[in-house]
Design a protein around this motif. Structure first.
Motif, short mmCIF file in Angstrom:
data_model
loop_
_atom_site.label_atom_id
_atom_site.label_comp_id
_atom_site.label_asym_id
_atom_site.label_seq_id
_atom_site.Cartn_x
_atom_site.Cartn_y
_atom_site.Cartn_z
N ALA A 48 0.83 -1.21 0.00
CA ALA A 48 0.00 0.00 0.00
C ALA A 48 0.87 1.26 0.00
O ALA A 48 0.52 2.25 -0.66
N VAL A 49 1.99 1.23 0.71
CA VAL A 49 2.92 2.37 0.69
C VAL A 49 3.42 2.58 -0.73
O VAL A 49 3.43 3.69 -1.25
N ARG A 50 3.84 1.50 -1.37
CA ARG A 50 4.37 1.59 -2.74
C ARG A 50 3.31 2.14 -3.70
O ARG A 50 3.59 3.03 -4.50
N SER A 51 2.07 1.65 -3.60
CA SER A 51 1.00 2.13 -4.48
C SER A 51 0.68 3.59 -4.23
O SER A 51 0.49 4.36 -5.17
N ALA A 52 0.62 3.98 -2.96
CA ALA A 52 0.31 5.37 -2.62
C ALA A 52 1.41 6.30 -3.08
O ALA A 52 1.15 7.41 -3.58
N THR A 53 2.65 5.87 -2.95
CA THR A 53 3.78 6.67 -3.40
C THR A 53 3.72 6.85 -4.91
O THR A 53 3.90 7.97 -5.42
N ALA A 54 3.45 5.77 -5.63
CA ALA A 54 3.35 5.85 -7.09
C ALA A 54 2.21 6.76 -7.53
O ALA A 54 2.31 7.45 -8.54
N ALA A 55 1.13 6.77 -6.75
CA ALA A 55 -0.03 7.60 -7.08
C ALA A 55 0.11 9.02 -6.53
O ALA A 55 -0.79 9.85 -6.73
N ASP A 57 -0.16 9.99 -3.52
CA ASP A 57 -1.26 10.20 -2.57
C ASP A 57 -0.67 10.22 -1.16
O ASP A 57 -0.50 9.18 -0.53
N GLU A 58 -0.36 11.42 -0.68
CA GLU A 58 0.33 11.55 0.62
C GLU A 58 -0.50 11.03 1.78
O GLU A 58 0.03 10.41 2.70
N GLN A 59 -1.81 11.25 1.74
CA GLN A 59 -2.67 10.79 2.84
C GLN A 59 -2.68 9.25 2.90
O GLN A 59 -2.54 8.67 3.97
N ALA A 60 -2.83 8.60 1.76
CA ALA A 60 -2.82 7.14 1.72
C ALA A 60 -1.44 6.60 2.11
O ALA A 60 -1.34 5.57 2.79
N GLU A 61 -0.39 7.30 1.71
CA GLU A 61 0.96 6.87 2.06
C GLU A 61 1.17 6.94 3.57
O GLU A 61 1.70 6.00 4.17
N ALA A 63 -1.15 6.76 5.89
CA ALA A 63 -1.96 5.70 6.50
C ALA A 63 -1.28 4.35 6.36
O ALA A 63 -1.25 3.55 7.31
N ALA A 64 -0.72 4.08 5.19
CA ALA A 64 -0.04 2.80 4.96
C ALA A 64 1.22 2.71 5.81
O ALA A 64 1.53 1.65 6.36
N GLN A 65 1.98 3.80 5.92
CA GLN A 65 3.18 3.79 6.76
C GLN A 65 2.82 3.55 8.22
O GLN A 65 3.56 2.87 8.94
N SER A 66 1.69 4.07 8.65
CA SER A 66 1.22 3.83 10.01
C SER A 66 0.93 2.34 10.21
O SER A 66 1.27 1.77 11.25
N ARG A 67 0.33 1.69 9.22
CA ARG A 67 0.07 0.25 9.31
C ARG A 67 1.37 -0.54 9.36
O ARG A 67 1.47 -1.51 10.12
N VAL A 68 2.35 -0.15 8.55
CA VAL A 68 3.66 -0.81 8.59
C VAL A 68 4.23 -0.70 10.00
O VAL A 68 4.68 -1.69 10.59
#
Length: 108
Positions: A48-55, A57-61, A63-68
């Motif tokens: 999800a971090v990789r996808s958000a970074t590619a898109a 999308d800072e908010q999604a990134e 959130a994904a980093q928080s999950r990591v």
């Protein structure tokens, strides 16, 4: 190290050594089934971090980093060193981490 061999550990068992770099080892007291579920959450969050970074999308990134981070804390790889925690603290750490990550997946 071959893919089918576990990584080298430091003599105290607190760290693994991968390509000459020390990383905190997963808490060995985490039950294998729980550890496997936490690793699945970790890998999903990293994707999800990789996808958000590619898109871009800072908010999604974030959130994904928080999950990591939550998965790594639950595994004992971040946060308070597991070897300095009581058995009760360790169990609470992985149970609450897994509960939190499972609940977030249920929301999606």
């Amino acid at each position: 190290m071959h893919a089918d061999q576990p990584p080298e550990r430091t003599p105290d068992g607190h760290h693994v050594v991968i390509r000459g770099r020390r990383w905190r080892a997963t808490d060995p007291s985490v039950p294998e089934e729980t550890a496997a579920r936490l690793r699945r959450h970790l890998m999903s969050a990293r994707r999800a971090v990789r996808s958000a970074t590619a898109a871009d999308d800072e908010q999604a990134e974030r959130a994904a980093q928080s999950r990591v981070n939550r998965a790594k804390i639950a595994l004992g790889e971040r946060g308070a060193p597991w070897w300095e925690q009581s058995e009760e603290e360790r169990r609470h750490r992985w149970e609450e981490g897994l509960k939190s990550l499972d609940a977030e997946d249920a929301e999606d």
